[in-house]
Write a protein that holds these residues in place. Structure first.
Motif, PDB file in Angstrom:
ATOM      1  N   LEU A 213       0.847  -1.178   0.000  1.00  0.00           N
ATOM      2  CA  LEU A 213       0.000   0.000   0.000  1.00  0.00           C
ATOM      3  C   LEU A 213       0.889   1.237   0.000  1.00  0.00           C
ATOM      4  O   LEU A 213       1.791   1.343   0.835  1.00  0.00           O
ATOM      5  N   LEU A 214       0.647   2.128  -0.934  1.00  0.00           N
ATOM      6  CA  LEU A 214       1.377   3.386  -0.983  1.00  0.00           C
ATOM      7  C   LEU A 214       0.558   4.447  -0.258  1.00  0.00           C
ATOM      8  O   LEU A 214      -0.573   4.774  -0.667  1.00  0.00           O
ATOM      9  N   ILE A 215       1.126   4.971   0.835  1.00  0.00           N
ATOM     10  CA  ILE A 215       0.465   5.986   1.644  1.00  0.00           C
ATOM     11  C   ILE A 215       1.489   7.069   1.955  1.00  0.00           C
ATOM     12  O   ILE A 215       2.527   6.788   2.570  1.00  0.00           O
ATOM     13  N   ASP A 216       1.224   8.287   1.483  1.00  0.00           N
ATOM     14  CA  ASP A 216       2.136   9.413   1.754  1.00  0.00           C
ATOM     15  C   ASP A 216       3.585   9.087   1.384  1.00  0.00           C
ATOM     16  O   ASP A 216       4.513   9.269   2.183  1.00  0.00           O
ATOM     17  N   GLU A 217       3.779   8.577   0.167  1.00  0.00           N
ATOM     18  CA  GLU A 217       5.112   8.338  -0.391  1.00  0.00           C
ATOM     19  C   GLU A 217       5.880   7.223   0.312  1.00  0.00           C
ATOM     20  O   GLU A 217       7.091   7.112   0.153  1.00  0.00           O
ATOM     21  N   ARG A 218       5.192   6.407   1.088  1.00  0.00           N
ATOM     22  CA  ARG A 218       5.837   5.252   1.697  1.00  0.00           C
ATOM     23  C   ARG A 218       5.038   4.005   1.366  1.00  0.00           C
ATOM     24  O   ARG A 218       3.804   4.037   1.246  1.00  0.00           O
ATOM     25  N   VAL A 219       5.761   2.902   1.201  1.00  0.00           N
ATOM     26  CA  VAL A 219       5.160   1.630   0.819  1.00  0.00           C
ATOM     27  C   VAL A 219       5.093   0.723   2.047  1.00  0.00           C
ATOM     28  O   VAL A 219       6.112   0.489   2.714  1.00  0.00           O
ATOM     29  N   TYR A 220       3.904   0.209   2.314  1.00  0.00           N
ATOM     30  CA  TYR A 220       3.691  -0.688   3.451  1.00  0.00           C
ATOM     31  C   TYR A 220       3.338  -2.077   2.905  1.00  0.00           C
ATOM     32  O   TYR A 220       2.265  -2.259   2.327  1.00  0.00           O
ATOM     33  N   PRO A 221       4.247  -3.030   3.067  1.00  0.00           N
ATOM     34  CA  PRO A 221       4.005  -4.371   2.514  1.00  0.00           C
ATOM     35  C   PRO A 221       2.743  -5.001   3.096  1.00  0.00           C
ATOM     36  O   PRO A 221       2.479  -4.880   4.307  1.00  0.00           O
ATOM     37  N   TYR A 222       1.987  -5.636   2.230  1.00  0.00           N
ATOM     38  CA  TYR A 222       0.826  -6.377   2.713  1.00  0.00           C
ATOM     39  C   TYR A 222       1.336  -7.648   3.383  1.00  0.00           C
ATOM     40  O   TYR A 222       2.009  -8.456   2.756  1.00  0.00           O
ATOM     41  N   GLY A 223       1.016  -7.827   4.643  1.00  0.00           N
ATOM     42  CA  GLY A 223       1.505  -9.007   5.349  1.00  0.00           C
ATOM     43  C   GLY A 223       1.383  -8.855   6.851  1.00  0.00           C
ATOM     44  O   GLY A 223       0.556  -8.078   7.362  1.00  0.00           O
ATOM     45  N   PRO A 224       2.196  -9.578   7.605  1.00  0.00           N
ATOM     46  CA  PRO A 224       2.060  -9.654   9.064  1.00  0.00           C
ATOM     47  C   PRO A 224       2.087  -8.314   9.790  1.00  0.00           C
ATOM     48  O   PRO A 224       1.345  -8.124  10.755  1.00  0.00           O
ATOM     49  N   GLN A 225       2.949  -7.362   9.351  1.00  0.00           N
ATOM     50  CA  GLN A 225       3.008  -6.085  10.076  1.00  0.00           C
ATOM     51  C   GLN A 225       1.687  -5.326  10.001  1.00  0.00           C
ATOM     52  O   GLN A 225       1.217  -4.776  10.998  1.00  0.00           O
ATOM     53  N   LEU A 226       1.091  -5.298   8.812  1.00  0.00           N
ATOM     54  CA  LEU A 226      -0.218  -4.668   8.710  1.00  0.00           C
ATOM     55  C   LEU A 226      -1.241  -5.451   9.528  1.00  0.00           C
ATOM     56  O   LEU A 226      -2.154  -4.873  10.125  1.00  0.00           O
ATOM     57  N   GLY A 227      -1.084  -6.769   9.524  1.00  0.00           N
ATOM     58  CA  GLY A 227      -1.999  -7.604  10.298  1.00  0.00           C
ATOM     59  C   GLY A 227      -1.975  -7.278  11.774  1.00  0.00           C
ATOM     60  O   GLY A 227      -3.017  -7.246  12.439  1.00  0.00           O
ATOM     61  N   GLU A 228      -0.784  -7.017  12.323  1.00  0.00           N
ATOM     62  CA  GLU A 228      -0.679  -6.651  13.727  1.00  0.00           C
ATOM     63  C   GLU A 228      -1.425  -5.349  14.002  1.00  0.00           C
ATOM     64  O   GLU A 228      -2.077  -5.189  15.042  1.00  0.00           O
ATOM     65  N   LEU A 229      -1.348  -4.420  13.061  1.00  0.00           N
ATOM     66  CA  LEU A 229      -2.034  -3.145  13.224  1.00  0.00           C
ATOM     67  C   LEU A 229      -3.549  -3.347  13.267  1.00  0.00           C
ATOM     68  O   LEU A 229      -4.269  -2.658  13.994  1.00  0.00           O
ATOM     69  N   LEU A 230      -4.030  -4.316  12.477  1.00  0.00           N
ATOM     70  CA  LEU A 230      -5.460  -4.590  12.413  1.00  0.00           C
ATOM     71  C   LEU A 230      -5.890  -5.671  13.395  1.00  0.00           C
ATOM     72  O   LEU A 230      -7.077  -6.007  13.460  1.00  0.00           O
ATOM     73  N   GLN A 231      -4.911  -6.230  14.095  1.00  0.00           N
ATOM     74  CA  GLN A 231      -5.170  -7.358  14.997  1.00  0.00           C
ATOM     75  C   GLN A 231      -5.817  -8.507  14.248  1.00  0.00           C
ATOM     76  O   GLN A 231      -6.772  -9.137  14.697  1.00  0.00           O
ATOM     77  N   LEU A 232      -5.264  -8.767  13.068  1.00  0.00           N
ATOM     78  CA  LEU A 232      -5.712  -9.864  12.217  1.00  0.00           C
ATOM     79  C   LEU A 232      -4.498 -10.634  11.729  1.00  0.00           C
ATOM     80  O   LEU A 232      -3.387 -10.100  11.670  1.00  0.00           O
ATOM     81  N   GLU A 233      -4.722 -11.878  11.375  1.00  0.00           N
ATOM     82  CA  GLU A 233      -3.647 -12.653  10.758  1.00  0.00           C
ATOM     83  C   GLU A 233      -3.644 -12.354   9.264  1.00  0.00           C
ATOM     84  O   GLU A 233      -4.618 -12.635   8.568  1.00  0.00           O
ATOM     85  N   MET A 234      -2.555 -11.764   8.779  1.00  0.00           N
ATOM     86  CA  MET A 234      -2.452 -11.403   7.369  1.00  0.00           C
ATOM     87  C   MET A 234      -1.157 -11.964   6.809  1.00  0.00           C
ATOM     88  O   MET A 234      -0.072 -11.598   7.244  1.00  0.00           O
ATOM     89  N   ARG A 235      -1.290 -12.862   5.852  1.00  0.00           N
ATOM     90  CA  ARG A 235      -0.096 -13.418   5.223  1.00  0.00           C
ATOM     91  C   ARG A 235       0.196 -12.649   3.937  1.00  0.00           C
ATOM     92  O   ARG A 235      -0.647 -11.909   3.425  1.00  0.00           O
ATOM     93  N   GLU A 236       1.394 -12.834   3.428  1.00  0.00           N
ATOM     94  CA  GLU A 236       1.790 -12.146   2.200  1.00  0.00           C
ATOM     95  C   GLU A 236       0.863 -12.536   1.046  1.00  0.00           C
ATOM     96  O   GLU A 236       0.450 -13.684   0.927  1.00  0.00           O
TER      97      GLU A 236
END
Length: 326
Positions: free
Chosen positions: A20-43
């Motif tokens: 995800l591109l947000i404000d000129e930074r790329v956030y990989p879809y996967g576990p780190q985003l999952g922690e933010l959402l309190q969900l299990e998110m795999r690549e």
């Protein structure tokens, strides 16, 4: 916070990753985003996400909101440090022909023909062709395209690309846009000098050679990312421009489309099932090289920009040039 983002594909040590591109930074879809959402998110790849857009679309929006509002920001990647890839490899690519009023008018003048009638008054239906599989024709932003050795008239065509997000069959115009996951930018490169077989009469159905003109390797630059459909308030009022070596060549608006995006989706879905990950190239405006006999040359750089989406950049080299891929 509205959670605006762009969905992209990037190279992660040889693997294709979604981000995800947000404000000129790329956030990989996967576990780190999952922690933010309190969900299990795999690549996942973007293709994976698009194929289940009804489920993943709202999840990505929520992730974008959380990133923007988090008191402990995620360590995203700087955009200029990421090697972008084509945002997805479409299942099928449908291309609209002669679908901008200003483009049809310029081609009529170039060939000394009377003004073409509005297709709405003659057939009421748009016209499309299909390109070769994406793995053969699609390239990402910033990539080099090798000019075919059998053509000297390679032309540019700036286009809005429509990414289908839900299976669509026999949908109405009024509902058609609800089947769109998002939009990206395309350059539907065309070979103007191999389009016809001169030895066959112009009235023969075998006069035209669509494979040679539209389906050669590298003929569909796509990118830089996908903008979700809900972030485009009016897809029929987007500015669209193309530069060749810094000189503006196409400068128009999607308001010039003869058949709207919704009309194209409705028509195509009346003929075939549209699947998530299919892409519709919705036509090009005036300003292509053909009327002026000006075409892409080795060393050229083409930029295509569409309002609210972004800029697609492509460089070109001769067929016999030494490969310098990184």
């Amino acid at each position: 916070m509205n959670g605006h983002y762009h969905l992209l594909s990037y190279d992660d040590e040889g693997r294709t990753r979604a981000g995800l591109l947000i404000d000129e930074r790329v956030y990989p879809y996967g576990p780190q985003l999952g922690e933010l959402l309190q969900l299990e998110m795999r690549e996942q790849t973007v293709t994976d996400l698009i194929e289940r857009w009804d489920s993943f679309g709202p999840l990505l929006r929520e992730a974008a909101v959380r990133v923007a509002t988090s008191k402990s920001p995620l360590p995203g990647l700087a955009l200029d440090e990421v090697k972008l890839l084509a945002p997805l490899l479409p299942r099928t690519i449908y291309g609209a022909g002669a679908n901008y009023y200003d483009h049809v008018a310029e081609m009529d003048r170039a060939f000394n023909m009377p003004p073409s009638p509005d297709p709405h008054t003659v057939s009421g239906a748009p016209w499309h062709f299909i390109k070769a599989p994406a793995c053969s024709v699609v390239t990402g932003t910033g990539e080099q395209v090798t000019l075919p050795p059998y053509s000297r008239n390679v032309d540019w065509e700036a286009e809005l690309a429509v990414v289908i997000g839900r299976p669509a069959r026999n949908v109405g115009v009024e509902d058609a846009l609800s089947y769109v996951a998002g939009y990206t930018v395309a350059n539907d490169l065309s070979l103007r000098d191999v389009f016809v077989r001169d030895y066959i009469g112009v009235h023969s159905p075998f006069h035209f050679d669509w494979i040679s003109q539209k389906c050669w390797e590298g003929s569909c630059p796509l990118g830089p990312w996908i903008t979700p459909a809900e972030d485009i308030p009016d897809v029929q009022s987007l500015k669209i421009r193309l530069w060749r070596n810094g000189e503006v060549r196409q400068d128009s608006s999607t308001a010039e489309m003869i058949f709207s995006v919704a009309e194209q989706i409705a028509f195509l879905s009346s003929r075939v099932m549209l699947y998530p990950g299919d892409v519709i190239l919705s036509g090009t405006p005036a300003g292509v090289g053909m009327p002026h006999k000006q075409f892409i040359e080795p060393g050229d750089e083409i930029e295509v920009w569409i309002e609210r989406i972004g800029t697609l950049e492509t460089m070109f080299r001769a067929a016999d040039a030494t490969r310098t891929d990184s």
